[in-house]
Design a protein around this motif. Structure first.
Motif, short mmCIF file in Angstrom:
data_model
loop_
_atom_site.label_atom_id
_atom_site.label_comp_id
_atom_site.label_asym_id
_atom_site.label_seq_id
_atom_site.Cartn_x
_atom_site.Cartn_y
_atom_site.Cartn_z
N VAL A 67 1.74 9.18 3.20
CA VAL A 67 2.13 7.77 3.30
C VAL A 67 3.48 7.54 2.62
CG1 VAL A 67 1.57 5.44 2.49
CG2 VAL A 67 -0.20 6.82 3.58
N ALA A 68 3.65 8.12 1.44
CA ALA A 68 4.92 7.97 0.72
C ALA A 68 6.07 8.60 1.50
CB ALA A 68 4.80 8.60 -0.67
N TYR A 69 5.83 9.75 2.13
CA TYR A 69 6.88 10.40 2.92
C TYR A 69 7.23 9.53 4.14
CZ TYR A 69 9.10 13.82 6.06
OH TYR A 69 9.95 14.45 6.93
N ALA A 70 6.22 8.98 4.81
CA ALA A 70 6.49 8.11 5.96
C ALA A 70 7.32 6.90 5.55
CB ALA A 70 5.17 7.67 6.61
N ALA A 71 6.97 6.31 4.39
CA ALA A 71 7.74 5.17 3.90
C ALA A 71 9.16 5.58 3.54
CB ALA A 71 7.04 4.56 2.68
N LYS A 72 9.31 6.77 2.97
CA LYS A 72 10.64 7.29 2.64
C LYS A 72 11.47 7.49 3.90
CE LYS A 72 12.81 11.10 0.03
NZ LYS A 72 12.57 12.42 -0.62
N MET A 73 10.81 7.77 5.02
CA MET A 73 11.50 7.92 6.30
C MET A 73 11.87 6.57 6.91
SD MET A 73 9.20 10.92 8.08
CE MET A 73 10.25 11.18 9.54
N GLY A 74 11.53 5.48 6.22
CA GLY A 74 11.85 4.15 6.73
C GLY A 74 10.81 3.61 7.68
N LYS A 75 9.61 4.22 7.67
CA LYS A 75 8.54 3.79 8.57
C LYS A 75 7.53 2.91 7.85
CE LYS A 75 10.27 5.90 12.04
NZ LYS A 75 10.93 5.07 13.08
N SER A 76 6.69 2.24 8.63
CA SER A 76 5.59 1.45 8.08
C SER A 76 4.30 2.20 8.35
CB SER A 76 5.55 0.07 8.73
OG SER A 76 6.70 -0.67 8.39
N SER B 64 13.90 11.89 9.44
CA SER B 64 13.78 12.43 8.09
C SER B 64 15.17 12.69 7.50
CB SER B 64 12.96 13.72 8.11
OG SER B 64 12.77 14.23 6.81
N ALA B 65 16.02 13.33 8.28
CA ALA B 65 17.36 13.67 7.80
C ALA B 65 18.19 12.42 7.53
CB ALA B 65 18.06 14.57 8.82
N LYS C 284 13.18 4.22 16.76
CA LYS C 284 13.07 2.78 17.00
C LYS C 284 11.70 2.21 16.62
CE LYS C 284 16.48 2.25 20.71
NZ LYS C 284 16.69 1.82 22.11
N MET C 285 10.65 3.00 16.77
CA MET C 285 9.30 2.49 16.54
C MET C 285 8.94 2.58 15.06
SD MET C 285 8.46 1.48 19.51
CE MET C 285 6.69 1.23 19.47
N PRO C 286 8.59 1.45 14.42
CA PRO C 286 8.40 1.44 12.96
C PRO C 286 7.10 2.11 12.49
CG PRO C 286 8.80 -0.79 13.84
CD PRO C 286 8.52 0.10 15.00
N LEU C 287 6.10 2.17 13.37
CA LEU C 287 4.77 2.57 12.90
C LEU C 287 4.59 4.08 12.81
CD1 LEU C 287 1.86 1.57 12.19
CD2 LEU C 287 1.28 1.94 14.60
N VAL C 288 3.86 4.49 11.79
CA VAL C 288 3.30 5.84 11.71
C VAL C 288 1.82 5.69 11.35
CG1 VAL C 288 3.24 8.04 10.47
CG2 VAL C 288 5.43 7.03 11.09
N LYS D 10 0.83 -1.21 0.00
CA LYS D 10 0.00 0.00 0.00
C LYS D 10 0.87 1.26 0.00
CE LYS D 10 -4.46 -1.50 1.75
NZ LYS D 10 -5.62 -1.06 2.55
N ALA D 11 1.96 1.22 0.75
CA ALA D 11 2.87 2.37 0.77
C ALA D 11 3.51 2.58 -0.61
CB ALA D 11 3.95 2.17 1.83
#
Length: 719
Positions: free
Chosen positions: A479-488, A333-334, A458-462, A302-303
């Motif tokens: 959603v795309a930005y959160a995924a780009k940040m390495g998040k789920s 983000s950085a 440390k926490m994967p979720l957004v 979905k991401a």
């Protein structure tokens, strides 16, 4: 061409070399039933080719083989063990037949060579890899053991102790590590891979390399003396038992199979692997962990889709509020490559935010995970500012100021005036309605929630929270930005507590009621940690979250759901809050926190907490403790699915896995429910229905049970 299929081909080249190529029609090579049929045909074609002198195994993809097709597993694993054993044997027999081809075999490995891909390479005589390779046997992460000969071949190639370490951890290894231990025979640069593999094969054909001797070692018993055997297996069992624990049977089962097969030839050892694999396939842990993998694919899919739907890419972001949370967001983000402006109203706060980011980076540097250049690059990607002027050119704003609707409303209105009309504004809030906050902005279609969890790195979720007027474009971009940040990221609809907190607080309410009935909170924590598998029991978790935060959230949930989540009279959490026992943040809550003589953190049950509660402590059995806490949580998850707060069972499971640390071996709340059985869960809930609405199951759940429907792949929305 000796053979041409949809996924595999075999071509006779000059010098009697057969190139056996894996090149599936999809994006990756993997072993499924169709591929196995072609594999058998390729073996027959090679065996029937009189000119064949050697086999070169290659991949037409950027990765060799990523493993088996896991989507076939859950359906197949429902078969009884007596049917599973011949099913897995059919697969391992194909690998044996390839290993037995009467000419030398060399594999050229590139990219991922995992699971069945690694096992395919082990069936070859020589393994040449390029520097891009990531190789390993990750089956234990699915609650399984290798099933295509990994437990047989790997110990005979690199020794039992090394093989157990590879299989019990499931780690993927870099080429230099695999070369050092003996899994690989050579490592070269990618442009030299084919030439190097052909060179090795030609030397084997010419008799300069004794490929028959190398192959024979994989057909014989392990070369271990009785003393070495006892020492090796006992040491490995002790180490694995300490790390894996009782909830993850696969690592220990793998060792037991290798030990039992140590004195056997390939046929005998393979038979034990077939049986061991089939037995593990029937465990709840395997069902849960495979389901977890598939659910994770849903979230990632979905991401990825959101990234394609988003018309603009987030090239520059801003975070408002430079506290620990803001600093964590800025760091994340950085670190993942998106420059971010960190804005606050005073320099002290900006210093705290930068210190938070620097502290995370320092730990990574101390662990050898980043170098000074990377550290400097991340910090240079964070621009502190006291002025809104600094955020005018960003694509996304994350507001992360104090959890107060009035303060947030003022900040949101201010920043909207400072940014471009197409800038997306989000609020990092854990409790405040997104629709309420949206009243402070004019461009409501460009506004949504973006709930990070602490600690951010440390926490994967957004949780990406959709408001009534949030546009699909805004959701896709965030959603795309959160995924780009390495998040789920998981998209949820606005409601009190959103998804994670909404289902967490009935769990806390069940805990509070239990304590009021005399349960010892330390016993409850022990049961929920040791027996159920949570990383923290409820009392400890409340201390970590913060008693003040928990008390505030309880009030929010009470207002949102006044009948189901009304505040409990004499709630232990409220009593602690009133006594200024705020948990870890001030060193006292359910537990007292301090440091021992060595400076290590300590946690002891607080006598003052017991006195505050003033209860006659009594013992409860494990089953009741688990039921009293988990029934309210699972019931609320079901309500969230039925109301469309969360879209799918897969996302419901992954949300709690990533956001709360729900025990992975249970697969998430819906997988846990289905493992128990819907009828069994309903009976368990009905036993406690008199305790209140949080224990009363929905009509929808009863209908699902009556119809025998699964929550996975079924749309259960009723609102």
């Amino acid at each position: 061409m000796l053979f041409q299929g949809d996924s595999l081909s075999a071509e006779l080249l000059d010098g009697g070399i057969v190139e056996f190529k894996f090149d599936a029609q999809g994006s990756v090579n993997k072993f499924d039933q169709a591929t196995f049929k072609e594999f058998i045909a390729v073996i027959d074609a090679i065996n029937n080719c009189a000119e064949a002198k050697g086999v070169l195994v290659t991949s037409g993809k950027s990765n060799f083989i990523v493993g088996a097709d896991i989507t076939e597993f859950l359906t197949t694993f429902k078969k009884p063990v007596e049917e599973l054993i011949p099913w897995i044997k059919n697969g391992s027999d194909v690998f044996d037949a390839f290993e037995d081809i009467n000419v030398p075999t060399v594999v050229a490995l590139n990219g991922f060579a995992l699971g069945g891909g690694c096992e395919m390479s082990l069936a070859c005589d020589y393994r040449v890899a390029d520097t891009s390779v990531s190789i390993g046997l990750p089956e234990v992460k699915l609650g399984l053991m290798p099933g295509f000969g990994g437990t047989v071949r790997l110990p005979r190639i690199i020794g039992a102790d090394n093989a157990i370490e590879w299989m019990s951890t499931g780690k993927a290894h870099k080429p230099e590590q695999a070369l050092a231990v003996g899994v690989l025979d050579a490592v070269v640069e990618p442009e030299n891979l084919r030439t190097a593999a052909l060179s090795v094969l030609n030397e084997a054909i010419a008799g300069k390399l004794d490929w028959r001797k190398k192959r024979q070692a994989k057909l014989e018993p392990l070369k271990l003396s009785p003393t070495e055997s006892v020492m090796t297996f006992n040491t490995c069992k002790a180490m694995v038992a300490a790390k894996a624990g009782k909830h993850y049977p696969a690592p220990m089962a793998t060792i037991n199979v290798i030990e039992a097969a140590a004195g056997l030839d390939r046929a005998g050892a393979m038979a034990l692997e077939n049986e061991g694999f089939a037995q593990l396939a029937k465990t709840d842990a395997a069902t849960a962990q495979i389901g977890l993998f598939l659910a994770d694919q849903v979230v990632k899919g979905k991401a990825k889709k959101a990234g394609k739907l988003a018309s603009k890419q987030v090239e520059r972001a801003a975070v408002l509020g430079a506290g620990i949370m803001g600093g964590g967001i800025a760091y994340q983000s950085a670190y993942k490559g998106t420059p971010i402006v960190m804005k606050d109203i005073n320099n002290e706060a900006l210093d705290l935010g930068l210190t938070t980011a620097a502290g995370i980076l320092t730990k990574l540097a101390d662990q050898g995970r980043i170098d000074a250049r990377k550290m400097a690059g991340v910090l240079n990607n964070i621009t502190p500012t006291l002025s809104y002027e600094g955020v005018k050119d960003v694509d996304v704003v994350v507001e992360a100021v104090v959890e107060n609707p009035k303060v947030k409303g003022i900040v949101l209105a201010e920043v909207e005036q400072a940014v471009a009309d197409d800038t997306i504004i989000t609020s990092n809030t854990s409790t405040i309605s997104i629709d309420l906050l949206a009243q402070s902005v004019k461009r409501k279609d460009k506004f949504c929630g973006m709930h990070f969890f602490n600690p951010v790195h440390k926490m994967p979720l957004v949780e990406v929270i959709r408001g009534k007027e949030t546009s699909d474009e805004t959701i896709a971009t965030v959603v795309a930005y959160a995924a780009k940040m390495g998040k789920s990221p998981i998209v949820v609809n606005d409601c009190p507590g959103f998804y994670i907190n909404r289902v967490l607080f009935p769990y806390f309410a069940g805990f509070s009621q239990l304590v009021l009935e005399g349960a010892d909170f330390t016993q409850v924590d022990k049961v929920m940690e040791k027996d159920f598998g949570w990383p923290m029991g409820p009392a400890y978790l409340l201390d970590v979250v913060g008693i003040d935060t928990a008390d505030h959230c309880t009030g929010v949930m009470s207002e949102g759901f006044p009948t189901r989540m009304a505040k409990i009279d004499n709630d232990p959490v409220s009593k602690l809050y009133q006594a200024s026992r705020l948990g870890q943040k001030n060193g006292s809550g359910f537990y007292d926190y301090g440091k021992d003589k060595r400076g290590k953190p300590t946690k002891t049950a607080s006598g003052e907490a017991y006195e505050l509660f003033n209860l006659d402590v009594k013992s409860f059995d494990k089953e009741e403790i688990i039921a009293r806490l988990m029934v309210p949580m699972v019931n609320e998850v079901i309500r969230c699915l039925e109301e469309g707060v969360v879209d799918t069972a897969a996302e419901a499971d992954m949300g709690l896995i990533y956001g709360l640390g729900f025990p992975p071996f249970r697969g998430g709340p819906i997988r846990y429910l289905e493992t128990l059985g819907l009828d069994n869960f309903i009976a368990m809930a009905d036993k406690y229905a008199h305790l209140g609405e949080i224990y009363q199951v929905t009509d929808g759940l009863r209908q699902m049970a009556a119809q025998g429907k699964p929550y996975f792949d079924t749309d259960v929305k009723t609102a």
